[in-house]
Design a protein around this motif. Structure first.
Motif, PDB file in Angstrom:
ATOM      1  N   TYR A 155      -2.366 -20.887 -30.649  1.00 35.45           N
ATOM      2  CA  TYR A 155      -1.609 -20.792 -29.396  1.00 35.45           C
ATOM      3  C   TYR A 155      -1.252 -22.209 -28.965  1.00 35.45           C
ATOM      4  CZ  TYR A 155      -4.126 -16.303 -29.392  1.00 35.45           C
ATOM      5  OH  TYR A 155      -4.668 -15.091 -29.752  1.00 35.45           O
ATOM      6  N   GLN A 157       1.733 -24.904 -26.896  1.00 35.32           N
ATOM      7  CA  GLN A 157       2.796 -24.988 -25.908  1.00 35.32           C
ATOM      8  C   GLN A 157       4.093 -25.453 -26.567  1.00 35.32           C
ATOM      9  OE1 GLN A 157       0.224 -27.145 -26.139  1.00 35.32           O
ATOM     10  NE2 GLN A 157       0.761 -29.176 -25.374  1.00 35.32           N
ATOM     11  N   VAL A 241       2.721 -21.058 -24.789  1.00 38.28           N
ATOM     12  CA  VAL A 241       1.659 -20.959 -23.791  1.00 38.28           C
ATOM     13  C   VAL A 241       1.604 -22.231 -22.943  1.00 38.28           C
ATOM     14  CG1 VAL A 241       0.297 -19.455 -25.293  1.00 38.28           C
ATOM     15  CG2 VAL A 241      -0.127 -21.930 -25.311  1.00 38.28           C
ATOM     16  N   ASN A 242       0.862 -22.155 -21.832  1.00 44.09           N
ATOM     17  CA  ASN A 242       0.590 -23.345 -21.032  1.00 44.09           C
ATOM     18  C   ASN A 242      -0.362 -24.250 -21.792  1.00 44.09           C
ATOM     19  OD1 ASN A 242       2.129 -22.539 -18.802  1.00 44.09           O
ATOM     20  ND2 ASN A 242       0.446 -21.308 -18.000  1.00 44.09           N
ATOM     21  N   GLU A 244      -3.109 -25.497 -20.971  1.00 44.60           N
ATOM     22  CA  GLU A 244      -4.503 -25.101 -20.776  1.00 44.60           C
ATOM     23  C   GLU A 244      -4.917 -23.958 -21.707  1.00 44.60           C
ATOM     24  OE1 GLU A 244      -2.224 -25.306 -18.392  1.00 44.60           O
ATOM     25  OE2 GLU A 244      -2.845 -27.135 -17.344  1.00 44.60           O
ATOM     26  N   GLN A 245      -3.935 -23.209 -22.204  1.00 41.56           N
ATOM     27  CA  GLN A 245      -4.225 -22.082 -23.090  1.00 41.56           C
ATOM     28  C   GLN A 245      -4.165 -22.463 -24.572  1.00 41.56           C
ATOM     29  OE1 GLN A 245      -0.985 -19.781 -21.349  1.00 41.56           O
ATOM     30  NE2 GLN A 245      -2.465 -18.264 -20.645  1.00 41.56           N
ATOM     31  N   ARG A 246      -3.869 -23.707 -24.839  1.00 41.38           N
ATOM     32  CA  ARG A 246      -3.720 -24.158 -26.229  1.00 41.38           C
ATOM     33  C   ARG A 246      -5.036 -23.935 -26.992  1.00 41.38           C
ATOM     34  NH1 ARG A 246      -0.315 -28.519 -28.723  1.00 41.38           N
ATOM     35  NH2 ARG A 246      -1.383 -29.211 -30.612  1.00 41.38           N
ATOM     36  N   MET A 247      -4.924 -23.329 -28.163  1.00 43.85           N
ATOM     37  CA  MET A 247      -6.106 -23.060 -28.985  1.00 43.85           C
ATOM     38  C   MET A 247      -5.678 -22.911 -30.437  1.00 43.85           C
ATOM     39  SD  MET A 247      -8.911 -19.964 -28.822  1.00 43.85           S
ATOM     40  CE  MET A 247      -7.718 -18.729 -29.345  1.00 43.85           C
TER      41      MET A 247
END
Length: 325
Positions: A155, A157, A241-242, A244-247
């Protein structure tokens, strides 16, 4: 060949650190020429990296008698053309990934290799990096038992330039240049290594769509895939994604434990079994393609074998086709 004298077609960003300098640092290897359509940029690259020759015409580099091997580092839409022309000129080819726009172009490249007898290699360099070789060692030793399933999560951005009033996304999200979107650019590495790790994927399917409308290519992909070994896999790739949601992580679940590792984000490798967790940290080398380049040089000199060839590289493109078409 005594010394492998490389010419680069397309001396862009990927060659600055990841690959270009490695051709001079690998034993029995030397970078002798570069080509870029923009003559000023080609000359600048040659000057900064102490490369003796530069060209703005690919045929001139391909036909340079001093060049006896060619690295194609252009976007995927020209990989097949340049690689086939080089092999027909008798020059072994090392081509960037994804290998081409689609599996059909990959097959044309491999057909040219078979007809000419000239070797073809693909820059799936994770097959030679210590971090990923440790993952393979753990799997081969059955540290977590038999592999039951694989779970891939990525995920990220949007990249700079993909948003705003006048977005100007890079070439990776133009399917006519890259073959697809960022999924094609990144998942190609993932599927290539997963096959190196667990054996052939016999089938794959998925859903790909554009959710955010930032460009024409897909920005969301969900996939399922099955290995001939019996292991099965799932994957989710989202590029809107934002922060903060990066994974980004991949998990291998076995009959006796689990391995969690990263393809792109970090150097941590976590092994969890009934004996407790074991955490490894194995950084990448300065030039990430150097270990594979050294193996390719060894192969061309008749002293070893490269783990990444045109035949193995084409498989990753075939899987991408299965999932997105």
């Amino acid at each position: 060949m005594d010394e492998i004298k490389w010419g680069i077609i397309g001396c862009g960003d990927v060659t600055e650190v990841k690959s270009g300098q490695a051709f001079n640092k690998a034993p029995h290897s030397k970078l002798v020429a570069v080509m870029r359509r923009d003559a000023e940029k080609a000359a600048d690259y040659a000057r900064r990296h102490n490369v003796p020759k530069w060209y703005s015409d690919a045929d001139e580099l391909i036909n340079d008698p001093e060049v006896n091997a060619i690295y194609v580092a252009t976007p995927p839409d020209s990989h097949a053309d340049y690689a086939i022309r080089a092999m027909q000129a008798g020059k072994p080819v090392y081509v960037e990934k994804p290998m081409a726009l689609n599996a059909a172009e990959c097959e044309a490249m491999n057909q040219a290799s078979r007809e000419t007898g000239i070797p073809l290699f693909v820059a799936y360099y994770r097959r030679a990096l210590p971090y990923f070789l440790k993952v393979k060692e753990l799997v081969d030793q059955q540290t977590i038992g038999e592999i039951r399933c694989v779970n891939v999560q990525l995920y990220w951005q949007p990249l700079p330039g993909e948003t705003g009033e006048n977005p100007q996304p890079g070439w990776r999200v133009f399917p006519e240049i890259s073959g697809g979107g960022r999924f094609h650019d990144l998942a190609s590495h993932q599927f290539d290594f997963l096959e190196y790790l667990l054996g052939p994927i016999k089938n794959a399917s998925g859903i790909s769509q554009n959710q955010a409308g930032l460009y024409k290519a897909d920005d969301m992909v969900v996939a399922t895939f099955a290995f001939e070994s019996g292991a099965v896999g799932t994957g989710n790739w989202c590029f809107t994604v934002n922060p903060e949601q990066r994974m980004e992580q991949t998990q291998l679940v076995g009959s006796k434990g689990k391995i969690t590792f990263s393809f792109f984000e970090n150097f941590r490798l976590l092994v969890e079994t009934e004996s407790g967790p074991v955490d490894y940290s194995i950084p990448f080398p300065e030039h990430v393609q150097q270990p594979l380049i050294e193996l390719i040089v060894s192969d061309l000199r008749g002293e070893g074998k490269s783990p990444s060839t045109g035949e193995t590289g084409a498989r990753s493109s075939r899987i991408l086709d299965w999932i997105t078409t």
